[in-house]
Design an enzyme around this catalytic site. Structure first.
Site, PDB file in Angstrom:
ATOM      1  CB  CYS A  35       3.851  22.678  40.605  1.00 56.10           C
ATOM      2  SG  CYS A  35       3.872  23.856  41.964  1.00 56.10           S
ATOM      3  CB  CYS A  38       1.519  25.549  40.504  1.00 52.71           C
ATOM      4  SG  CYS A  38       3.317  25.672  40.616  1.00 52.71           S
TER       5      CYS A  38
END
Length: 284
Positions: A35, A38
């Protein structure tokens, strides 16, 4: 648990997400290696966790390795941030958010600076360290806008330190609505301190100085007596008057006494700062 940042697993989830959130807010950052958003968000959260130094716990949960746990939390997208308090989610967001917006969320649930200072001061008082508690209470009193409950605790410490004039000033600002039993007890202590303020030695020196205002020896000895009973401002004013006319009085004893009192008051004390400026003005 003293950490600022911790990884959440099935093994420690009960302690981190439930038990720890009963003591302080827990910010859960649900992320994954693949991700990219993230990876943008996590450094910001880690920076804040270290900056706030334990006021909240940052709990990092890897959604790939802890899929069941992420599912129990109802995570639908990454990154997801949840703020837990008393075992329950109370706030949060999905996706990347600006640092300022995250700060605003945290500030709704974190204790104010003056509450932290007050707690630290109360702990020191319980341990018998009144000297250590005094600057914390002074800061909490100022930062809170002179909140009445903090004012009373600050005044109590000032009275214990025999800083009667300072305590009188603090108590004098407490509004009638907050003049409870604790306030009345502090006022009674103040009156007793005021009545007992002048020992026979102090009274004799006061009379000698009143009879001869140019009696530097009596002024110096009176300043010493005042300083020994924590009447710092009166002592500093007497010494400053001597130094205005004789900087080297008693082979520098008056100047040294002045500096010793300022040092004893401690860094950050408003009275110390005020008289440091006066001395600097006099010297330069």
């Amino acid at each position: 648990m003293e950490e600022f940042i911790v990884d959440v697993t099935v093994q420690n989830a009960q302690q981190v997400l439930i038990e720890e959130s009963m003591k302080r807010p827990v910010v859960v950052d649900v992320w994954a290696d693949w991700c990219e958003p993230c990876k943008q968000l996590m450094p910001v959260l880690e920076k804040l966790a270290n900056e706030y130094a334990g006021q909240f716990l940052l709990a990092k949960l890897n959604a790939d390795t802890e899929q069941a746990l992420a599912g129990q939390l109802g995570v639908r997208s990454l990154p997801t941030v949840m703020l837990l308090k008393d075992g329950q989610p109370v706030d949060g967001f999905a996706g990347v958010q600006p640092e300022q917006q995250i700060r605003e969320m945290l500030d709704k649930y974190l204790p104010k600076s003056w509450d932290v200072q007050l707690q630290e001061a109360q702990k020191l008082i319980a341990e018998g360290d009144v000297d250590g508690a005094q600057p914390l209470l002074r800061a909490a009193y100022a930062d809170s806008g002179e909140r009445a409950d903090i004012a009373k605790q600050y005044a109590a410490v000032l009275l214990e330190k025999n800083r009667v004039k300072d305590a009188e000033e603090v108590l004098g600002k407490i509004l009638m609505a907050d003049q409870d039993t604790d306030y009345q007890q502090l006022m009674a202590q103040l009156e007793l301190k005021q009545q007992a303020a002048d020992s026979p030695e102090i009274q004799a020196l006061q009379q000698a100085l009143a009879a001869n205002p140019d009696d530097f020896e009596s002024a110096y000895n009176l300043a010493v007596q005042y300083s020994q009973t924590e009447r710092h401002e009166e002592a500093l004013e007497l010494l400053l008057n001597i130094l205005r006319r004789d900087m080297g009085f008693a082979d520098g004893a008056a100047k040294q006494a002045f500096l010793d009192i300022v040092k004893a008051l401690g860094k950050g004390d408003p009275l110390a700062a005020q008289y440091q400026r006066k001395l600097m003005t006099l010297m330069f």
